[in-house]
Write a protein that holds these residues in place. Structure first.
Motif, short mmCIF file in Angstrom:
data_model
loop_
_atom_site.label_atom_id
_atom_site.label_comp_id
_atom_site.label_asym_id
_atom_site.label_seq_id
_atom_site.Cartn_x
_atom_site.Cartn_y
_atom_site.Cartn_z
N THR A 79 -45.04 28.97 -18.78
CA THR A 79 -44.57 27.98 -19.77
C THR A 79 -45.07 26.57 -19.47
O THR A 79 -44.69 25.63 -20.18
N ARG A 80 -45.86 26.44 -18.44
CA ARG A 80 -46.39 25.13 -18.03
C ARG A 80 -45.27 24.13 -17.78
O ARG A 80 -45.33 22.98 -18.19
N ASN A 81 -44.21 24.64 -17.14
CA ASN A 81 -43.09 23.80 -16.71
C ASN A 81 -42.33 23.16 -17.87
O ASN A 81 -41.76 22.09 -17.72
N GLU A 82 -42.33 23.82 -19.03
CA GLU A 82 -41.66 23.26 -20.20
C GLU A 82 -40.19 23.64 -20.30
O GLU A 82 -39.47 23.10 -21.14
N LEU A 83 -39.71 24.56 -19.47
CA LEU A 83 -38.31 24.95 -19.49
C LEU A 83 -37.55 24.24 -18.38
O LEU A 83 -38.12 23.92 -17.33
N SER A 84 -36.27 24.05 -18.62
CA SER A 84 -35.44 23.45 -17.58
C SER A 84 -35.18 24.49 -16.49
O SER A 84 -35.36 25.70 -16.70
N GLN A 85 -34.74 24.03 -15.34
CA GLN A 85 -34.40 24.94 -14.25
C GLN A 85 -33.30 25.90 -14.69
O GLN A 85 -33.31 27.08 -14.35
N ASP A 86 -32.36 25.40 -15.47
CA ASP A 86 -31.27 26.24 -15.97
C ASP A 86 -31.80 27.37 -16.86
O ASP A 86 -31.37 28.52 -16.74
N GLU A 87 -32.74 27.05 -17.73
CA GLU A 87 -33.34 28.06 -18.61
C GLU A 87 -34.12 29.10 -17.80
O GLU A 87 -34.03 30.30 -18.07
N MET A 88 -34.85 28.63 -16.81
CA MET A 88 -35.59 29.57 -15.95
C MET A 88 -34.63 30.47 -15.17
O MET A 88 -34.88 31.67 -15.01
N ASN A 89 -33.55 29.91 -14.69
CA ASN A 89 -32.54 30.70 -13.97
C ASN A 89 -31.93 31.76 -14.88
O ASN A 89 -31.67 32.89 -14.45
N GLN A 90 -31.69 31.41 -16.14
CA GLN A 90 -31.15 32.38 -17.09
C GLN A 90 -32.12 33.52 -17.34
O GLN A 90 -31.72 34.70 -17.38
N ILE A 91 -33.39 33.21 -17.49
CA ILE A 91 -34.41 34.24 -17.69
C ILE A 91 -34.49 35.14 -16.46
O ILE A 91 -34.54 36.37 -16.57
N SER A 92 -34.48 34.53 -15.30
CA SER A 92 -34.54 35.28 -14.05
C SER A 92 -33.35 36.22 -13.91
O SER A 92 -33.49 37.40 -13.60
#
Length: 114
Positions: free
Chosen positions: A63-76
């Motif tokens: 995503t080229r760092n376009e998501l917040s850490q919270d969004e990445m954590n949710q995906i993970s």
């Protein structure tokens, strides 16, 4: 990606390593070889598991760092929840293989056309 194919594990490719990489990404490469190297590519910390940190790093790169850490954590968390059969909070090679083989587009997208 180069680290997954380099013999020294540091990303320094010999010509043979480079040819191996190209053969894995060819359309004729066997599915099992493609799955093995896909796992190695996503196992950023080389601990023989794909954990939350590995998934977050992959998402960040895609995503080229376009998501917040919270969004990445949710995906993970959702990815692990869907694929973690043994409940250890990370994906083993067998769990990863099971997920990949259910994705029909994997073989058609894990290649390079030259």
């Amino acid at each position: 990606m180069c680290e997954a194919f380099s013999r020294d594990g540091k990303g320094d490719l010999t010509f043979e390593d480079f040819l191996d990489m190209l053969s894995v990404f060819s359309q004729q490469a066997p599915r099992d070889i493609k799955v093995y190297y896909a796992f190695k590519i996503y196992d950023f910390d080389n601990d023989d598991h794909i954990g939350p940190e590995d998934i977050c790093k992959a998402v960040r790169l895609v995503t080229r760092n376009e998501l917040s850490q919270d969004e990445m954590n949710q995906i993970s968390a959702k990815t692990i929840e869907e694929a973690d059969v043994d409940g250890d909070g990370k994906l083993s090679f067998i769990e990863f293989t099971h997920v990949i083989l259910r994705a029909p587009e994997f073989l058609s997208t894990f290649h390079i056309r030259i």
